[in-house]
Enzyme design. Structure first.
Site, short mmCIF file in Angstrom:
data_model
loop_
_atom_site.label_atom_id
_atom_site.label_comp_id
_atom_site.label_asym_id
_atom_site.label_seq_id
_atom_site.Cartn_x
_atom_site.Cartn_y
_atom_site.Cartn_z
N LYS A 23 -69.29 48.38 19.52
CA LYS A 23 -69.99 47.85 18.34
C LYS A 23 -68.95 47.11 17.50
O LYS A 23 -68.03 47.72 16.97
CB LYS A 23 -70.63 48.97 17.53
CG LYS A 23 -71.52 48.49 16.40
CD LYS A 23 -72.15 49.67 15.67
CE LYS A 23 -73.23 49.19 14.71
NZ LYS A 23 -72.70 48.29 13.67
N ASP A 25 -67.41 44.93 14.43
CA ASP A 25 -67.55 44.93 12.98
C ASP A 25 -67.37 43.51 12.45
O ASP A 25 -66.26 43.08 12.15
CB ASP A 25 -66.51 45.86 12.36
CG ASP A 25 -66.83 46.21 10.92
OD1 ASP A 25 -67.96 45.92 10.48
OD2 ASP A 25 -65.97 46.78 10.25
N GLU A 164 -65.51 50.16 15.31
CA GLU A 164 -66.65 50.58 14.48
C GLU A 164 -67.54 51.61 15.17
O GLU A 164 -68.14 52.45 14.51
CB GLU A 164 -67.50 49.37 14.09
CG GLU A 164 -68.57 49.72 13.07
CD GLU A 164 -69.48 48.56 12.75
OE1 GLU A 164 -70.31 48.70 11.84
OE2 GLU A 164 -69.38 47.52 13.42
#
Length: 318
Positions: A23, A25, A164
């Site tokens: 994921k 950021d 993240e």
């Protein structure tokens, strides 16, 4: 078109039906290449093309495609949300060019929604992903990061590396624009910070019984209590009622914060003596020194404001 969104989850799904990604950021965008030009659209469908001139060359890769991805600003190999924040609202061509030269961004592509005029939304994620990988988009400014079969290990690794979190996707899921889908799950790493409560705001006005809507929090700084933002998540029901009872006994005529708060935070606020310490989960600090997506966890009866570390600078959210 608005991008498909992931649903928050507290557990990593396992099994062959799931694939897992880092994921990133940064800034979610749809990158539309057609007629030899690139156009970038934010989650709210705002055209942000002018802000990222270093990505223009993507239009030379293929004549027609629509990509879903995240624009990130890497610092030491790790995305810096704070560094990205100054790029979000750039509309001046010359300033955008200067920022692109000083600290160029990278587009992390993770989905393909159209290729050579053929819409791919109704195809499965695994089909779309296979087609995306065949494009071999790879340069310093854009790339297609790998996917992983072991989400648990990836989740642990991203936490260790300061990333993240992860996103887990059903391999048989179709792409539904604008939908927060249960077939895409996000598992961010949230850090916990202890903060001092300096004020509160009601959930709404004009009601007979006031309910706690948010608390205004900060941490000790060189010049006094440094404002970190307002926290509303986690205050529903009995938790908020109990905290409000404590706060109403501490009402103060003056703000305890070292600087004047923005009107959007201070209007309707009730100030309190800065004696209560609470734990808050968040995704770190933005470049403006505000907690990102904070959630109230509870009071720390074992801590006093003097026990907290003095903050003398802001960290980028991560």
């Amino acid at each position: 078109m608005r991008p498909m969104l992931a649903t928050p989850s507290s557990t990593v799904p396992v099994g062959d039906l799931w694939s897992h990604e880092v994921k990133w950021d940064g800034m979610r965008v749809l990158a539309d290449v057609s007629d030899g030009e690139l156009r970038l659209f934010s989650r709210t469908e705002r055209d942000v093309t002018v802000a990222f001139p270093e990505l223009r060359g993507l239009a030379e890769e293929y004549a027609d495609m629509l990509l879903d991805g995240e624009i990130v600003s890497l610092r030491g190999g790790v995305p810096s949300f704070g560094a990205m924040a100054e790029r979000f609202h750039v509309t001046d061509v010359r300033r955008a060019a200067m920022l692109a030269e000083q600290a160029p961004v990278t587009l992390m592509t993770f989905d393909l929604l159209r290729l050579y005029g053929v819409e791919l939304l109704s195809r499965t994620w695994s089909d779309r992903r296979a087609t995306l990988e065949r494009l071999e988009l790879s340069s310093p400014r854009w790339q297609t990061p790998p996917t992983f079969t072991d989400g648990v290990t990836l989740h642990a690794a991203t936490k260790e590396q300061g990333l993240e979190g992860i996103v887990s996707k059903r391999v048989d899921s179709v792409y539904v624009p604008g939908l927060r889908s249960p077939y895409w799950l996000k598992l961010p790493h949230r850090g916990t910070v202890s903060v001092v409560i300096g004020g509160w705001r009601p959930e709404s006005t004009g009601t007979v019984r006031r309910r706690l809507g948010s608390v205004l929090v900060g941490v000790p700084g060189p010049d006094g209590l440094q404002f970190l933002g307002k926290v509303g998540s986690g205050l529903a029901g009995k938790t908020g009622q109990a905290l409000l009872r404590d706060l109403e006994t501490l009402t103060s005529a003056e703000s305890p914060f070292a600087t004047e708060l923005p009107a959007e935070d201070s209007v309707g606020a009730t100030w309190v003596q800065p004696v209560l310490v609470a734990d808050v989960e968040s995704l770190g600090l933005s470049s403006q020194g505000r907690l990102r997506q904070p959630a109230y966890k509870g009071l720390r009866a074992d801590l006093a404001p003097d026990d907290l570390d003095v903050v003398d600078g802001h960290e980028d959210g991560g």
